[in-house]
Design an enzyme around this catalytic site. Structure first.
Site, PDB file in Angstrom:
ATOM      1  N   PRO A   8       0.829  -1.217   0.000  1.00 24.12           N
ATOM      2  CA  PRO A   8       0.000   0.000   0.000  1.00 24.12           C
ATOM      3  C   PRO A   8       0.860   1.261   0.000  1.00 24.12           C
ATOM      4  O   PRO A   8       1.796   1.381   0.779  1.00 24.12           O
ATOM      5  CB  PRO A   8      -0.778  -0.102   1.309  1.00 24.12           C
ATOM      6  CG  PRO A   8      -0.593  -1.486   1.804  1.00 24.12           C
ATOM      7  CD  PRO A   8       0.682  -2.000   1.223  1.00 24.12           C
ATOM      8  N   GLU A   9       0.567   2.158  -0.910  1.00 20.92           N
ATOM      9  CA  GLU A   9       1.257   3.452  -0.942  1.00 20.92           C
ATOM     10  C   GLU A   9       0.231   4.531  -0.609  1.00 20.92           C
ATOM     11  O   GLU A   9      -0.876   4.221  -0.202  1.00 20.92           O
ATOM     12  CB  GLU A   9       1.901   3.654  -2.325  1.00 20.92           C
ATOM     13  CG  GLU A   9       2.927   2.550  -2.608  1.00 20.92           C
ATOM     14  CD  GLU A   9       3.671   2.728  -3.933  1.00 20.92           C
ATOM     15  OE1 GLU A   9       3.811   3.871  -4.395  1.00 20.92           O
ATOM     16  OE2 GLU A   9       4.100   1.711  -4.495  1.00 20.92           O
TER      17      GLU A   9
END
Ligand code: ZN
Length: 283
Positions: free
Chosen positions: A2-3
């Site tokens: 996840p960014e």
């Protein structure tokens, strides 16, 4: 992994559901789900009311009606899920947060167990463990001039600097590759050699690429969870560089290449992203 866009989507989803609720119980089902730096057990937050859901870079935290916060990092594959209380328990549920509602609860699910939660002290609204994390490009206080100057000072490659959460936060491997492709900058270019124009272009590209992902992700919280597989990004966004090795560059048709980078990979177009400073035009 996840960014920023994924974490922001999670933040929005939580915000829509749990503001004003009280934590009635926190159960931990895996030892790695609590960060060793946690200043207290997670269930010590029982009884506190959730005031706001915040994010800086890839860190998420719940502000409570006390000086401690509940801090979280999704790691490689962490998810928060707002679930009906009688919904089937996920195999990888690591933490369950019960609230003062019979309708739903919050589950932290994490297959690879690099994600974690912790109790942290906060000052001026920022958890102590997050203080060293720089602002992200969507933060109203983000200072382009300072960030560009910071990049120029670094004796490293631009891709490495882009991933450094103490210069600018939120960018991970996927959006770094995509932003560099969009700005036509080779991932191994030396930071100090980049021109102001190129850095400006790069920051615009970061905002554009992550902004597009945010738009897709921010709309349907529950739907996104069905798409999570822990390996790829959460969203059905069209990737131009990341994972595209062997595919034609959508700009010039050259084959996208993959090179080793810090136990991972960088993907780039060898024609659009040349590893040298652009020649100065003769006047
Ligand atoms: Zn190309």
């Amino acid at each position: 992994m996840p960014e920023l866009p994924e974490v922001e989507t999670v933040r929005l989803g939580l915000e829509q559901n749990i503001l004003g609720k009280k934590i009635s119980k926190v159960e931990v089902f895996h030892p790695r789900a609590t960060n060793p730096k946690s200043i207290a057990p997670l269930d010590s937050l029982t009884g506190s009311k959730i005031i706001s859901v915040n994010r800086r870079g890839k860190f998420l935290w719940l502000e409570l009606n006390r000086s401690e916060v509940l801090l979280a990092h999704l790691g490689m594959s962490g998810q928060f899920k707002v679930s009906e209380r009688n919904a089937k328990i996920e195999k990888h549920m690591r933490v369950r947060i019960s609230l003062n509602t019979k309708a739903f609860e919050v589950r932290f699910i994490d297959q690879r167990t690099f994600g974690w939660l912790s109790v942290d002290q906060s000052s001026a609204g920022i958890p102590n463990s997050v203080e060293h994390i720089a602002l992200d490009i969507f933060d109203p206080k983000f200072n382009r001039k300072e960030v560009k100057a910071n990049f120029l000072q670094r004796k490293t490659e631009i891709k490495r600097a882009l991933l450094n959460q103490e210069i600018m936060s939120g960018v991970g491997n996927i959006y770094a590759d995509e932003s560099l492709w969009l700005a036509k900058i080779h991932p191994e270019r030396a930071c100090s050699e980049l021109t102001d124009f190129e850095l400006e272009l790069l920051l615009n590209s970061v905002a554009e690429v992550m902004g597009a992902a945010l738009k897709v992700g921010g709309t349907s919280f529950d739907e996104q969870y069905k798409n999570v597989n822990g390996e790829s990004g959460y969203f059905d966004i069209e990737l131009c560089a990341y994972g595209q090795d062997g595919e034609p560059c959508s700009r010039c048709g050259s084959e996208i290449r993959r090179i080793a980078f810090a136990n991972r990979s960088s993907h780039f177009c060898p024609k659009c992203q040349v590893n040298r400073r652009p020649k100065k035009r003769k006047v």
